[in-house]
Write a protein that holds these residues in place. Sequence first.
Motif, PDB file in Angstrom:
ATOM      1  N   ARG A 157     -23.373  39.702 -10.558  1.00 41.26           N
ATOM      2  CA  ARG A 157     -23.844  39.269 -11.874  1.00 41.26           C
ATOM      3  C   ARG A 157     -24.430  37.855 -11.915  1.00 41.26           C
ATOM      4  O   ARG A 157     -25.509  37.652 -12.492  1.00 41.26           O
ATOM      5  CB  ARG A 157     -22.697  39.424 -12.877  1.00 41.26           C
ATOM      6  N   PRO A 158     -23.773  36.860 -11.304  1.00 45.77           N
ATOM      7  CA  PRO A 158     -24.345  35.505 -11.370  1.00 45.77           C
ATOM      8  C   PRO A 158     -25.758  35.435 -10.798  1.00 45.77           C
ATOM      9  O   PRO A 158     -26.634  34.810 -11.392  1.00 45.77           O
ATOM     10  CB  PRO A 158     -23.388  34.664 -10.523  1.00 45.77           C
ATOM     11  N   PHE A 159     -25.994  36.104  -9.680  1.00 47.79           N
ATOM     12  CA  PHE A 159     -27.330  36.096  -9.085  1.00 47.79           C
ATOM     13  C   PHE A 159     -28.341  36.707 -10.052  1.00 47.79           C
ATOM     14  O   PHE A 159     -29.427  36.165 -10.274  1.00 47.79           O
ATOM     15  CB  PHE A 159     -27.320  36.859  -7.758  1.00 47.79           C
ATOM     16  N   LEU A 160     -27.966  37.858 -10.638  1.00 45.17           N
ATOM     17  CA  LEU A 160     -28.882  38.527 -11.556  1.00 45.17           C
ATOM     18  C   LEU A 160     -29.191  37.631 -12.749  1.00 45.17           C
ATOM     19  O   LEU A 160     -30.337  37.514 -13.189  1.00 45.17           O
ATOM     20  CB  LEU A 160     -28.266  39.845 -12.024  1.00 45.17           C
ATOM     21  N   GLU A 161     -28.133  36.998 -13.268  1.00 48.91           N
ATOM     22  CA  GLU A 161     -28.351  36.146 -14.436  1.00 48.91           C
ATOM     23  C   GLU A 161     -29.251  34.967 -14.088  1.00 48.91           C
ATOM     24  O   GLU A 161     -30.071  34.547 -14.907  1.00 48.91           O
ATOM     25  CB  GLU A 161     -26.999  35.684 -14.999  1.00 48.91           C
ATOM     26  N   LYS A 162     -29.099  34.494 -12.870  1.00 50.36           N
ATOM     27  CA  LYS A 162     -29.952  33.388 -12.424  1.00 50.36           C
ATOM     28  C   LYS A 162     -31.423  33.818 -12.427  1.00 50.36           C
ATOM     29  O   LYS A 162     -32.316  33.012 -12.665  1.00 50.36           O
ATOM     30  CB  LYS A 162     -29.527  32.976 -11.010  1.00 50.36           C
ATOM     31  N   CYS A 163     -31.647  35.101 -12.172  1.00 51.59           N
ATOM     32  CA  CYS A 163     -33.019  35.607 -12.147  1.00 51.59           C
ATOM     33  C   CYS A 163     -33.522  35.962 -13.539  1.00 51.59           C
ATOM     34  O   CYS A 163     -34.633  36.462 -13.691  1.00 51.59           O
ATOM     35  CB  CYS A 163     -33.111  36.835 -11.257  1.00 51.59           C
ATOM     36  N   GLY A 164     -32.676  35.782 -14.550  1.00 49.41           N
ATOM     37  CA  GLY A 164     -33.122  36.058 -15.914  1.00 49.41           C
ATOM     38  C   GLY A 164     -32.702  37.410 -16.445  1.00 49.41           C
ATOM     39  O   GLY A 164     -33.003  37.754 -17.589  1.00 49.41           O
TER      40      GLY A 164
END
Lengths: 792, 278
Positions: A248-255
């Motif tokens: 999730r953190p990676f995805l959120e970082k990508c918007g």
Amino acid sequence: MIYDLLVVGGGPSGLSAAAHAAKCGLSTLVLEQGEVANTIFNFQKKKHVMSEPGMIPLRSDLQFEAGTREVILQAWHDAVQKYQVQINRPEAVKQITKKDGLFEVQSDKGAYQAKHVVLAIGIQGNPNRVGKPGEDLPHVSYKMADPTIYLDKDILMIGAGDAAIEGVLALCDKNRVSVLNRNNEFFRLKDALDRQINEKVKAKQVVAYHSAAVERFEPGYTYITLPDRVAKVKTDLVFVRIGASLPRPFLEKCGVTFASKERSALPTINEHYESQVTGLYVIGAVAGYNLIKQGMNQGYEVVEHILGHEIKPVDEPMLTEKLNFLQGSLDERLVQIAATIPLLAPVQKQPLRELILQATLHQMRGAQTVYQEDDFSDSLFLILDGKVAASFRAQLPGERPILLYQGSFFGEMSLLSGRRRSATITTVGPSVLIEIPRKAMLRLMANEPAVKRIVDETFVVRALKTNLLKDLEDDLAQELAHKANIKSFKKDDVIVKQGEVGDAFYLIRSGSVKITKREGEKETVVKYLPAGQYFGEMALLDTEDPTRKATITATKQTEVIQLMKEDFWALLHRHPEFEQHLRENVQRTRIQSQAFELMQTGSMSYVNKMLQEGVFDGTDVLLIDENKCVRCDNCVKACETTHGGQTRLYREEGLLFGNFLVPTSCRHCENPLCLIDCPPGDAIQRDPKGEVFITEAKCIGCGNCASNCPYGNIFMLHPKPKETRKPWMRILSLVGAGPPEPKAEDLPTKAVKCDLCRNDSAGPACVRSCPTGAAMRVTPEEYFVKIGAVGR
Amino acid sequence: MLEGTVLFYSGKRYLILGASAGAVLLGSYAYYASDTTPSGGTVGGLIYGAIGLAAIFALMFLGIRKRSYASHLGTVRGWVSAHIYLGLLTLLIIPMHAGFHFGWDVHTLAFALLVVVVLSGLGGLSLYLALPPLLTKYESGMLPDKIQSELNRIVGEMKPLAAGKTGLFQRLHFEESRRAYEPKPQGWRLLFTRPNTSSALTVRTQELNRILPQIPASQQEDFSRFSALLLQKIEMESYLTGQMRLKNALQAWLYVHVPVSIAMLAAVAVHLLVVLYY
Ligand SMILES: Cc1cc2nc3c(=O)[nH]c(=O)nc-3n(C[C@H](O)[C@H](O)[C@H](O)COP(=O)(O)OP(=O)(O)OC[C@H]3O[C@@H](n4cnc5c(N)ncnc54)[C@H](O)[C@@H]3O)c2cc1C
Ligand code: HEM
Ligand code: SF4
Ligand code: SF4
């Protein structure tokens, strides 16, 4: 250069997208951090990969049919060659940003620009973490690229699933390896692995810590909690292999956005798998689609969408067919549904499609029963048309059944609590009902907070009415539901503590609690309360001494509805007769629990242990009264004979409570954890009578159910091969000629468990074959109430 | 105390049925004996004979039912319960058939065998009632498979202690590990080998104490750890044998009950041949 399409992750989903794009002439680049199709590459050699769901066709330029890992990987490699898909590997993507309509993709090796990005990174790259102090130390690692490089080291492997044990086996010849297992034995392993690891353990080449947990990591040492002590183990290196979850953190970082904070929430995507960021697509396992074929289809569809082709999703015809009684285009039909049923109004188009795809539509002609009181189903029903009546067994004669009309829903009680149906539902006149499976509904609730709120509040209103007060006025019920808190507790969490001042009243919505009293040193279990029961009223009613007289602890994952003192009293003021009723009950319980405390001499204390071990989670538990059992093993033979020579009952492995043995055999849990994570969705399921069973043909052998069962009651076994040779061929084989005997190891492993002999009307063979009546199938709650060990 | 055992299946159903059948039989016999001289050849005698034969078949059928795991014909527990009372009734029916005449012939041989079967049945029943609770006590805390893995662990831990030590030490270890893997006494033999936990333990303790002075001082510490493990192992083993003994006793009686009942059936066949042909 600016790529038309940049695909992150070269798994089946990403490759399918890339191949189609390359074929259609888009400039395409795949960035892959590991091997091509890393997840599949890491499967065990020769693993039989299934191509579920069978009813959906494959839409991809890559081939994919059920077969061995090797064949499938080869086919994909060939396709990559054929379409000249450019794959940069190994190269891990770190960051994706969008600037002026163009994506900037940053990897550990360089930066790229692209018009569209497909995120197909799966979940295997995001391993679950231990969550204990010291896990970020450099010697604790989640990846082991090459086991052959370690020599003469003290290594600890955390986890005892297939992947972990494969790692252990690869390491143990050259190193001193120990393995930490949270269960009391290796039970969810593939046969071959199981044999090998047990040999290594026997030969002292590997040390196994069973029933163990990490306490903390320190450089050079790991502290391990064992049932009887804390051990300090020398460890140069620690590897962790305990499953994976969404990054999730990676995805959120990508918007990419998520609908809610829930752990199980999924990325928000539209019907083209496009995230909130235009041009950024999320497909495959990382979008919540757990099967290879689904991901491959999505890859293809995304590219079609990018090319501007109007392409209907593969499931469009199926959906249209499902809604054949409605008019208009599929979209119009879906809108019609959302407009009729307020619960679905907040649901986006794509999740709604998913929901309907998984739902069953029931068109009922006249008065038909939907389900019976005490059935064990747990789906939710929406009334699209018509009306239904709810009736209860405990109803007084002449009392009117409760009517529910078009647009409302029912079944939320069992959906949320996992308990039997609390009412019988019958349609009144022609009706159309949409039945949504529990898994799909829980998923929707995790992703649409608005839906969750409606279901929760309705649950509270109806729970107050059924469990507390039938005549509760709707407006008051609504008001209370709005004010009530829903709180969840983990196993062994204390909800109410003896001696504290009471400030709330509780109704158990799911799970169960135990009530214990402490006097001096001694703590005794006074009572066990399942979902649907309430507690905490005593301290509130007693104005002179408002302290809690007992401690209340969750015995498993439990959710309670909490009414604060003022709201509770608001209810009592409106309904003095209810207060009267509660006061009378308090009196009665006091007397009963005193009697129970007197009775609780040594022999009864096993109930507490049973609660701890989750025996009360079962609805249909095999109990053997060891004082009657003559150890003839006829029960085991019966199981073996009636299940193709493979017993699912291991009488001598189990837990002993006083004279009651709970052997290793499925308990048919109230909330079966084994059902949580089955990729085909319905290979393991529960029927209305509460029986949890596996359909062999649908099982893909992934082992998820086996690792999710906390009691080790599912076994991964090679099915017995069918004898295909003619009798004369078999005779030939005796002299060394003719075709070889079919070997069990050639068939893929499947999950196997007790099915309560569901195909036999007379009931479980083990019980019917016991000569002494020692073996019985019981609902622990009912049985121990009957023999006087627990009860309210 | 017998509540819920096989004797009282389904609310004493077969006890009541058996007792009333016994009463009816006795009544009918009184009536029959009052106007005929009872013997196997009379109409009444033949009827009792036929009932007896049917009973014996029904009794023998338990062996088949017990192994027909998918059968819907009642439960095995019900069958055993009925079996017990019906078995006892044969002791009434057969003498009635014979008019209580016995001699030194094949007919009486068949009856004698029947008595043996019934007695062994009663014996077995008492074992079924008495032993399981004992076994439960024995097992409490440790089921056999746990003991086995515990034993393996102990043997494993003994190995490094003995490695590279004096001959005496080594030999002791060798003997122990050989004993750990040698087949345990099984079947009938177990009934007659008497494992005696306490004495075995004391004997071994004395033995180890005797050896201790012969071990070089530098190895004494390891040796005493080794001895502790060894004694632990012996205790486990006798525990295991104790369990096995009780378990075997639970099955051993069937080796009388079943073969003799088959012999009895053969004798009955001869008896039928003899009376029907001659
Ligand atoms: C043991 C097991 C058995 C299974 N059996 C079956 C079966 O029989 N049939 C079936 O249909 N499904 C099965 N599944 C599920 C199936 O494996 C997945 O659904 C499927 O692999 C998902 O495909 P994907 O392309 O979405 O993700 P993945 O296959 O996981 O591919 C993602 C790729 O992205 C790469 N990646 C990740 N992060 C980055 C990054 N930051 N930069 C670059 N690359 C990255 C990874 O290395 C990986 O290669 C099984 C799963 C498991 C664990
Ligand atoms: C004519 C008399 C009898 C005959 C022919 C007979 C025959 C048998 C047979 C064939 C079995 C099957 C054993 C097996 O397959 O494992 C059996 C079991 C048994 N019999 Fe009898 N029996 C007789 C009388 C009795 C009596 C009088 C009793 C008790 C009072 C008795 C008690 C039992 C019991 C307890 C079993 C064991 C059930 C089990 O554990 O499987 N029998 N008998
Ligand atoms: S398999 Fe395990 S989790 Fe599933 S119902 Fe049975 S005991 Fe419960
Ligand atoms: S069949 Fe009954 S008596 Fe025999 S081993 Fe199983 S539980 Fe014990």
